[in-house]
Scaffold this motif. Structure first.
Motif, short mmCIF file in Angstrom:
data_model
loop_
_atom_site.label_atom_id
_atom_site.label_comp_id
_atom_site.label_asym_id
_atom_site.label_seq_id
_atom_site.Cartn_x
_atom_site.Cartn_y
_atom_site.Cartn_z
N ASN A 73 -5.43 -7.05 5.97
CA ASN A 73 -6.07 -6.47 7.15
C ASN A 73 -7.56 -6.24 6.87
OD1 ASN A 73 -6.85 -5.07 9.41
ND2 ASN A 73 -5.62 -3.24 8.98
N THR A 112 -9.18 -0.37 11.16
CA THR A 112 -8.02 0.36 11.69
C THR A 112 -6.74 -0.32 11.25
OG1 THR A 112 -8.11 -0.93 13.74
CG2 THR A 112 -9.26 1.18 13.74
N PRO A 113 -5.62 0.42 11.13
CA PRO A 113 -4.36 -0.19 10.68
C PRO A 113 -3.79 -1.15 11.73
CG PRO A 113 -4.00 2.09 11.33
CD PRO A 113 -5.48 1.88 11.36
N SER A 171 -4.09 0.42 18.35
CA SER A 171 -5.27 0.99 17.69
C SER A 171 -6.55 0.32 18.16
CB SER A 171 -5.14 0.86 16.17
OG SER A 171 -5.02 -0.49 15.78
N SER A 207 3.21 -1.36 8.38
CA SER A 207 1.85 -1.05 8.83
C SER A 207 0.90 -1.39 7.69
CB SER A 207 1.73 0.43 9.20
OG SER A 207 0.41 0.74 9.60
N GLU A 259 -6.26 -3.45 3.17
CA GLU A 259 -5.11 -3.56 2.27
C GLU A 259 -4.31 -4.84 2.52
OE1 GLU A 259 -4.35 -1.52 -0.20
OE2 GLU A 259 -6.09 -0.23 0.22
N GLU A 277 -0.34 -6.45 2.34
CA GLU A 277 1.08 -6.12 2.36
C GLU A 277 1.89 -7.41 2.40
OE1 GLU A 277 2.66 -3.33 2.08
OE2 GLU A 277 1.04 -1.85 2.29
N ALA A 315 -2.67 -1.02 6.17
CA ALA A 315 -3.85 -0.15 6.23
C ALA A 315 -5.13 -0.97 6.15
CB ALA A 315 -3.79 0.86 5.07
#
Length: 377
Positions: A212, A216-217, A292, A244, A249, A251, A246
């Protein structure tokens, strides 16, 4: 009158005795090495017509007769069988054969394989790490010599279908919305491995590494998929993988897809009709929460995996990870190949039905043995 019947009966007894002595003499001559044993020197195979239920295998078996006389009166029979990882795929045979004196004779065989043998073979192929041992047996029996000769050939079929799910390429994921940044995520890598395998399904465990880049997440609530092989839908569905990511980050999002094994025989027909070539496409989509960014949850395409699968099962080439196999010699130095089937017995004069579509004929190898390569699924 009575004298004539006695004379005829006596003549028959004498003839039978002579034939018995002749048979014993030939058998004894073989035992002491005066008469040589016929042997299989070449087994050539090619796929013939195929329809939704059966696949035709056209075979030519070349038999060498080292003797100065033919064996047409010798009660010569051939039994032919093909197995893949122990799964019997096709069987056939002919009786009352004749071979020429002092040389090679070609014997054609037509074997019909039930396409419903493809799914059980596929299970063994995946469970063995995408490795298959192809075995072809061509057993010759001569009543005249009272002997059987059973050469055998084994070859390996190795594929790497699952490797098509692995990629380290960075790809942007755009959502094409005026309120959302571009890209909304980066797909850094994909990977796959075989999961649970049953008679009904073959699972593929996939993983996507997402990054990301936004402040914003970003939330993913679901991943869906569709698997096609030559436009035949092999599996589709969705798996809940809520995660989710972040800001800044990475994932790993995981999903399990499932091939429906019952569709493999339908795919097999298209594979042969396309010159043993398959276009595999796995399409993934994700449901992403864009609240978001001032939006709602939308469905976007996450990734599409495409892979060409080619086989050359009875030819001399190898592709897509295929390797050539080694023929296994028998004690008398002959070699053979195996082709399996549980219920179908081939006849030399089988006529294709109207709905059958002929497939291209592979070119035999120079040594006449089976060469197998590429992916079969």
């Amino acid at each position: 009158m009575l004298g004539g019947k006695l004379a005829a009966a006596s003549t028959l007894k004498i003839a039978a005795a002579v034939l018995g002595v002749l048979s014993l003499s030939i058998g004894g001559a073989w035992a002491v090495g005066i008469i040589g044993a016929p042997s299989v020197v070449v087994v050539d195979n090619a796929f013939g017509p195929v329809n939704e239920s059966t696949t035709t295998i056209e075979s030519e078996i070349v038999v060498d007769n080292p003797n100065p006389f033919g064996l047409r009166l010798g009660g010569l029979t051939i039994d032919y069988a093909v197995e893949m990882n122990g799964v019997r795929m096709a069987t056939g045979g002919r009786e009352g054969l004749g071979v020429n004196a002092s040389g090679n004779s070609s014997i054609p065989l037509t074997t019909r394989m039930n396409n419903d043998r493809i799914p059980p073979w596929w299970v063994t192929h995946v469970e063995n790490g995408e490795n298959t041992t192809l075995t072809v047996d061509a057993s010759i029996h001569s009543d005249l010599l009272g002997q059987s000769f059973d050469p055998q050939i084994e070859r390996s079929v190795n594929t790497n279908v699952i490797g098509g799910f692995n990629s380290e390429e960075d790809r942007p994921i755009d959502v094409d919305r005026p309120f959302a940044p571009e890209p909304v995520l980066w797909l850094n890598s994909t990977s796959g491995q075989w999961g649970a395998v049953s008679n009904e399904t073959t699972e593929i465990d996939t993983a996507f590494e997402l990054y990301n880049p936004n402040p914003t997440p970003v939330a993913i609530s679901e991943i869906g998929y569709e698997i096609e092989m030559n436009t035949v839908t092999m599996g589709e569905g969705a798996t809940e993988s809520a995660v989710s990511i972040a800001p800044g980050e990475r994932e790993t999002v995981r999903a399990t897809t499932a091939l429906q094994n019952e569709n493999l025989d339908e795919w097999w027909v298209t594979h042969l009709q396309n010159e043993q070539t398959t276009q595999l496409e796995v399409t993934f989509y994700a449901r992403i929460d864009l609240s978001s960014f001032g939006g709602d949850t939308i469905e976007i395409r996450l990734d599409s995996i495409q892979r060409t699968i080619e086989t050359d099962i009875f030819g001399g080439g190898a592709s897509d990870g295929g390797t050539e196999g080694e023929a296994t010699p028998t004690p008398d130095g002959t070699e053979t190949a195996t082709a399996p089937d549980d219920e179908e017995t081939a006849t030399p004069d089988d006529t294709p039905t109207d709905d059958e579509t002929a497939t291209p004929t592979p070119t035999p190898t120079d040594d006449g043995l089976l060469a197998v390569g590429g992916s079969v699924a």
